[in-house]
Every structure is written in C-alpha cells, then in structure tokens.
Write a protein that holds these residues in place. Structure first.
Motif, short mmCIF file in Angstrom:
data_model
loop_
_atom_site.label_atom_id
_atom_site.label_comp_id
_atom_site.label_asym_id
_atom_site.label_seq_id
_atom_site.Cartn_x
_atom_site.Cartn_y
_atom_site.Cartn_z
N MET A 1 30.33 46.75 39.72
CA MET A 1 31.76 47.07 40.28
C MET A 1 31.70 48.49 40.72
O MET A 1 31.20 49.23 40.34
CB MET A 1 32.52 46.74 38.84
N ASP A 2 32.28 48.43 41.91
CA ASP A 2 32.29 49.69 42.80
C ASP A 2 33.73 50.50 41.92
O ASP A 2 34.44 49.93 41.25
CB ASP A 2 32.45 49.50 44.13
N ARG A 3 33.54 51.67 42.34
CA ARG A 3 34.69 52.49 41.70
C ARG A 3 36.01 52.08 41.84
O ARG A 3 37.12 52.22 41.29
CB ARG A 3 34.54 54.06 42.24
N LYS A 4 36.13 51.68 43.21
CA LYS A 4 37.65 51.13 43.71
C LYS A 4 37.86 49.86 42.76
O LYS A 4 39.15 49.76 42.37
CB LYS A 4 37.63 51.08 45.39
N LEU A 8 41.06 49.49 40.58
CA LEU A 8 42.18 48.47 40.46
C LEU A 8 42.10 47.55 39.22
O LEU A 8 43.16 47.07 38.58
CB LEU A 8 41.63 47.47 41.68
N SER A 9 41.00 47.35 38.55
CA SER A 9 40.96 46.46 37.70
C SER A 9 41.68 47.28 36.42
O SER A 9 42.41 46.39 35.59
CB SER A 9 39.47 46.41 36.84
N LEU A 11 44.18 49.30 36.76
CA LEU A 11 45.83 49.35 36.78
C LEU A 11 46.39 47.89 36.70
O LEU A 11 47.33 47.65 36.12
CB LEU A 11 46.00 49.90 38.18
N ILE A 12 45.40 46.96 37.05
CA ILE A 12 45.87 45.36 36.91
C ILE A 12 46.07 45.09 35.70
O ILE A 12 46.83 44.35 34.91
CB ILE A 12 45.19 44.52 37.85
N ASP A 13 45.01 45.43 34.64
CA ASP A 13 44.87 45.29 33.30
C ASP A 13 46.13 45.61 32.63
O ASP A 13 46.62 45.08 31.67
CB ASP A 13 43.64 45.57 32.64
N ARG A 14 46.53 46.93 33.05
CA ARG A 14 47.65 47.60 32.19
C ARG A 14 48.82 46.92 32.49
O ARG A 14 49.73 46.96 31.67
CB ARG A 14 47.94 48.88 32.77
N LEU A 32 41.08 37.26 43.60
CA LEU A 32 41.18 38.46 43.11
C LEU A 32 39.93 38.92 42.02
O LEU A 32 39.24 40.07 42.14
CB LEU A 32 42.70 38.64 42.04
N GLN A 33 39.51 38.00 41.32
CA GLN A 33 38.58 38.24 40.47
C GLN A 33 37.06 38.59 41.34
O GLN A 33 36.27 39.17 40.90
CB GLN A 33 38.05 36.74 39.51
N SER A 34 36.93 37.89 42.56
CA SER A 34 36.06 38.01 43.48
C SER A 34 35.97 39.65 43.82
O SER A 34 34.80 40.24 43.91
CB SER A 34 35.86 37.14 44.58
N MET A 35 36.91 40.10 44.30
CA MET A 35 37.58 41.16 44.73
C MET A 35 36.88 42.19 43.51
O MET A 35 36.33 43.44 43.88
CB MET A 35 38.74 41.74 45.06
N LEU A 36 37.43 42.01 42.44
CA LEU A 36 37.22 43.13 41.39
C LEU A 36 35.53 43.10 40.87
O LEU A 36 34.95 44.20 40.50
CB LEU A 36 38.06 42.84 40.21
#
Length: 107
Positions: A1-4, A8-9, A11-14, A32-36
C-alpha cells in the motif's frame, strides 16, 4: 500500500465502515478497496477526487501529507478532553496543514 492509500485508509476508517463510505460517495466498495490496496496512482482521478472531497481534503493536501515524514513521536495530552470524531478529523487536517507549511518553508 502506498503512503497516499495509507492516509486515505486511516481517514476513512476513522469515519466507520469503508463500505458505507464508498456507498455514501457513490463508488462501488470494491473500487474503493482496490484503490486502497493497489495504490492511489492506479485509481481514476475522478474517484480520487470523490474520496478526497468526502474527507474534506484536496488532492494536493493528500500529496503533501504523503510527502511529509512523520516524526517518530508526537506527544499530545488531552487530559479529560472528550473529542468528537469530527473534532479529531479537524485536528488531523490542522496537523497536516502545519506540516505542509513547515515543508514549504524548508524547515
């Protein structure tokens, strides 16, 4: 997983469920899961913008946050303070803003 994607993960998980977040912004949860998992660079720019807007950050802020080296320790004392989820997100955005300002000043 890259830093971006990591940012995002986090922030979304919060906010709660990734599935609910994806549905809220109008993209399939699998997208979304693919992006993350595969990285933000492989996602469509439209989807990256949708995610960032929903998180109340710009794509540029995401890039700056990803480029900033996290200090090993950040000490914060909130003795007795009860923060709402929204306030915690605002604090995270402020921290990112201060870091980006520091980086722009070359410190």
């Amino acid at each position: 997983m890259d830093r971006k994607a990591e940012i995002l993960s986090e922030l979304i998980d919060r906010r709660g469920s990734r599935r609910a977040f994806a549905e809220e912004i109008g993209i399939p949860p699998t997208t979304l899961q693919s992006m993350l998992s595969r990285g933000v660079g492989r996602a469509s720019i439209d989807n990256v913008i949708k995610v960032c807007r929903a998180l109340d950050i710009t794509v540029e802020e995401l890039v700056v946050m990803a480029d900033i080296q996290e200090p090993e320790t950040i000490a914060a004392h909130h003795e007795g303070d009860n923060w709402t989820e929204e306030e915690l997100e605002e604090l995270e955005r402020f921290k990112a803003f201060v870091r980006s300002k520091r980086q722009l000043q070359g410190d």
